[in-house]
Each structure stands twice: as C-alpha cells, then as structure tokens.
Design a protein around this motif. Structure first.
Motif, PDB file in Angstrom:
ATOM      1  N   VAL A 133     -38.324  25.824 -27.269  1.00  0.00           N
ATOM      2  CA  VAL A 133     -38.277  27.159 -27.867  1.00  0.00           C
ATOM      3  C   VAL A 133     -37.346  27.078 -29.068  1.00  0.00           C
ATOM      4  O   VAL A 133     -36.165  26.754 -28.939  1.00  0.00           O
ATOM      5  N   SER A 134     -37.877  27.362 -30.239  1.00  0.00           N
ATOM      6  CA  SER A 134     -37.112  27.297 -31.473  1.00  0.00           C
ATOM      7  C   SER A 134     -35.965  28.302 -31.466  1.00  0.00           C
ATOM      8  O   SER A 134     -36.016  29.322 -30.782  1.00  0.00           O
ATOM      9  N   ALA A 135     -34.957  28.034 -32.264  1.00  0.00           N
ATOM     10  CA  ALA A 135     -33.809  28.933 -32.381  1.00  0.00           C
ATOM     11  C   ALA A 135     -34.251  30.316 -32.842  1.00  0.00           C
ATOM     12  O   ALA A 135     -35.237  30.466 -33.565  1.00  0.00           O
ATOM     13  N   ALA A 136     -33.530  31.329 -32.387  1.00  0.00           N
ATOM     14  CA  ALA A 136     -33.729  32.732 -32.777  1.00  0.00           C
ATOM     15  C   ALA A 136     -35.105  33.275 -32.397  1.00  0.00           C
ATOM     16  O   ALA A 136     -35.655  34.132 -33.075  1.00  0.00           O
ATOM     17  N   THR A 137     -35.637  32.785 -31.295  1.00  0.00           N
ATOM     18  CA  THR A 137     -36.951  33.236 -30.828  1.00  0.00           C
ATOM     19  C   THR A 137     -36.797  34.384 -29.843  1.00  0.00           C
ATOM     20  O   THR A 137     -35.870  34.394 -29.036  1.00  0.00           O
ATOM     21  N   LEU A 138     -37.707  35.346 -29.891  1.00  0.00           N
ATOM     22  CA  LEU A 138     -37.804  36.393 -28.884  1.00  0.00           C
ATOM     23  C   LEU A 138     -38.925  35.977 -27.936  1.00  0.00           C
ATOM     24  O   LEU A 138     -40.105  36.055 -28.285  1.00  0.00           O
ATOM     25  N   VAL A 139     -38.552  35.510 -26.742  1.00  0.00           N
ATOM     26  CA  VAL A 139     -39.535  35.050 -25.763  1.00  0.00           C
ATOM     27  C   VAL A 139     -40.006  36.274 -24.982  1.00  0.00           C
ATOM     28  O   VAL A 139     -39.321  36.751 -24.090  1.00  0.00           O
ATOM     29  N   ALA A 147     -45.207  23.052 -24.560  1.00  0.00           N
ATOM     30  CA  ALA A 147     -45.507  23.696 -25.840  1.00  0.00           C
ATOM     31  C   ALA A 147     -44.252  23.825 -26.698  1.00  0.00           C
ATOM     32  O   ALA A 147     -43.129  23.784 -26.192  1.00  0.00           O
ATOM     33  N   PHE A 148     -44.461  23.993 -27.981  1.00  0.00           N
ATOM     34  CA  PHE A 148     -43.395  24.281 -28.931  1.00  0.00           C
ATOM     35  C   PHE A 148     -43.681  25.675 -29.482  1.00  0.00           C
ATOM     36  O   PHE A 148     -44.756  25.914 -30.050  1.00  0.00           O
ATOM     37  N   VAL A 149     -42.731  26.606 -29.275  1.00  0.00           N
ATOM     38  CA  VAL A 149     -42.917  27.997 -29.704  1.00  0.00           C
ATOM     39  C   VAL A 149     -41.729  28.431 -30.547  1.00  0.00           C
ATOM     40  O   VAL A 149     -40.651  27.844 -30.480  1.00  0.00           O
ATOM     41  N   GLY A 151     -40.154  32.012 -33.267  1.00  0.00           N
ATOM     42  CA  GLY A 151     -40.350  33.213 -34.067  1.00  0.00           C
ATOM     43  C   GLY A 151     -40.092  34.507 -33.326  1.00  0.00           C
ATOM     44  O   GLY A 151     -39.815  34.529 -32.143  1.00  0.00           O
ATOM     45  N   ASN A 152     -40.174  35.590 -34.108  1.00  0.00           N
ATOM     46  CA  ASN A 152     -40.021  36.924 -33.568  1.00  0.00           C
ATOM     47  C   ASN A 152     -41.075  37.803 -34.227  1.00  0.00           C
ATOM     48  O   ASN A 152     -40.910  38.157 -35.394  1.00  0.00           O
ATOM     49  N   PRO A 153     -42.156  38.127 -33.518  1.00  0.00           N
ATOM     50  CA  PRO A 153     -42.412  37.775 -32.125  1.00  0.00           C
ATOM     51  C   PRO A 153     -42.780  36.304 -31.985  1.00  0.00           C
ATOM     52  O   PRO A 153     -43.253  35.664 -32.927  1.00  0.00           O
ATOM     53  N   MET A 154     -42.556  35.791 -30.790  1.00  0.00           N
ATOM     54  CA  MET A 154     -42.821  34.379 -30.501  1.00  0.00           C
ATOM     55  C   MET A 154     -44.295  34.047 -30.736  1.00  0.00           C
ATOM     56  O   MET A 154     -45.180  34.807 -30.380  1.00  0.00           O
ATOM     57  N   GLN A 155     -44.501  32.878 -31.334  1.00  0.00           N
ATOM     58  CA  GLN A 155     -45.855  32.367 -31.537  1.00  0.00           C
ATOM     59  C   GLN A 155     -45.911  30.915 -31.117  1.00  0.00           C
ATOM     60  O   GLN A 155     -44.907  30.188 -31.218  1.00  0.00           O
ATOM     61  N   LEU A 156     -47.075  30.495 -30.664  1.00  0.00           N
ATOM     62  CA  LEU A 156     -47.301  29.095 -30.323  1.00  0.00           C
ATOM     63  C   LEU A 156     -47.387  28.294 -31.615  1.00  0.00           C
ATOM     64  O   LEU A 156     -48.179  28.619 -32.508  1.00  0.00           O
ATOM     65  N   ILE A 157     -46.551  27.273 -31.739  1.00  0.00           N
ATOM     66  CA  ILE A 157     -46.566  26.414 -32.931  1.00  0.00           C
ATOM     67  C   ILE A 157     -47.397  25.169 -32.652  1.00  0.00           C
ATOM     68  O   ILE A 157     -48.261  24.803 -33.438  1.00  0.00           O
ATOM     69  N   TYR A 158     -47.122  24.519 -31.516  1.00  0.00           N
ATOM     70  CA  TYR A 158     -47.902  23.363 -31.081  1.00  0.00           C
ATOM     71  C   TYR A 158     -48.106  23.422 -29.574  1.00  0.00           C
ATOM     72  O   TYR A 158     -47.184  23.783 -28.842  1.00  0.00           O
ATOM     73  N   THR A 159     -49.274  23.034 -29.110  1.00  0.00           N
ATOM     74  CA  THR A 159     -49.512  22.873 -27.679  1.00  0.00           C
ATOM     75  C   THR A 159     -48.917  21.539 -27.242  1.00  0.00           C
ATOM     76  O   THR A 159     -48.538  20.704 -28.082  1.00  0.00           O
TER      77      THR A 159
END
Length: 170
Positions: A133-139, A147-149, A151-159
């Motif tokens: 989970v990337s920094a400053a993410t709203l899960v 997975a790699f996620v 953002g705000n709102p959280m988005q899937l970056i890579y499966t």
C-alpha cells in the motif's frame, strides 16, 4: 462494500452517544497504551503492549513504525500478520461514527504486507498477504493478495501477476 456492522441511532449524532457504545475507561486505558506505543522505538515492546493490553492480534515480527495509531475504541478488531510493516503515522480504524449511525468492522492485514507512511485504513477491510500500500493511501476497500495499491481514493496500480512480471522483466 466494506464489511461493517451498522448500528442506527435516533437521538443526537452517533458520536454524542459514544460512551453508550464503548466504556469510557476502556477508551482511557487504550489511549494511554497507544500513546506509549506510538513513541517507543522497540518493536517487541510495541507488539507486547498491543497484544496484552489492546487484545490486537499481532503476528511474529510485525513492525509498527513510529506514530502509528490503532483504533482507540475497538483495537481488538485489528489483526496484523507476521512480518508486516505498518508505516509511520498510519491510522488503523475499526469504527466510524456518522450522523445517524455508527459502524464497526474488523481490519485484517495479511502476512508480509507493506503499508506506506501516512496511510488511513478504514474499518471492515482486508489487505491480502504480500500486498503493498503506497504512502498516503486511503484504504477504503479490500486489497487483493500481492497487489500494489495507492492514492486517495485507493486504486489498484498493479495486480500480483503484473508485479511478478515486472520483477522478472526488469
């Protein structure tokens, strides 16, 4: 949709009814323990405090960075798997108080999960084993294993499959 239990209120907003939902003394005790753990640099001490006094389920060698804030009202609803890293100033919530209702939900963080700094994890979510989970993410919803996620709102970056492919082609 997050997995939370909903409780409707009829009087004032739900936060005004806080101590009808959780004991004042439980909140005071949890607040003191959380403040002690936030500032201690010793992972074993933090994990011991969380397991013993907050009844959190904390896996072997899980690491909570400085200033992490587990839920002060329902910390027993938080599970962190073995060898996971919870980044600086992350907040893990197992409750949310709204105008006409409050919600409570378990937060399950799998094994070998990396949570970046300044992340907020909302109640009722599961973060799968090996996720990043990337920094400053709203899960605000479940994260699939590996997975790699972000953002705000959280988005899937890579499966998980895309992550593995990138590691072997770079």
């Amino acid at each position: 949709m997050r997995k939370t239990e909903r409780f409707f209120v009829t009087e004032s907003n739900s936060l005004w009814q806080l101590y009808k939902t959780v004991s004042f003394w439980k909140v005071v005790k949890n607040f003191i323990i959380i403040q002690m753990a936030r500032y201690t640099p010793f992972f074993r001490v933090k994990n011991w405090l969380y397991r013993t006094f907050l009844r959190m389920k904390v896996g072997k060698q899980a690491a909570f960075a400085l200033m992490v804030v587990p839920d002060v009202m329902f910390p027993e609803k938080i599970t962190v798997g073995a060898n996971s890293v919870i980044g600086y100033n992350t907040t893990i919530l197992a409750h949310e108080y709204l105008i006409n209702e409050y919600r409570i939900g378990e937060v399950i963080i799998g094994k070998e999960v990396m949570i970046g700094a300044n992340t907020t994890i909302l109640p009722g979510v599961t973060i799968g084993d090996g996720a990043i989970v990337s920094a400053a993410t709203l899960v605000h919803k479940d994260v699939p294993p590996g997975a790699f996620v972000g953002g705000n709102p959280m988005q899937l970056i890579y499966t998980k499959e895309e992550m593995e492919k990138r590691m072997f082609t770079d």
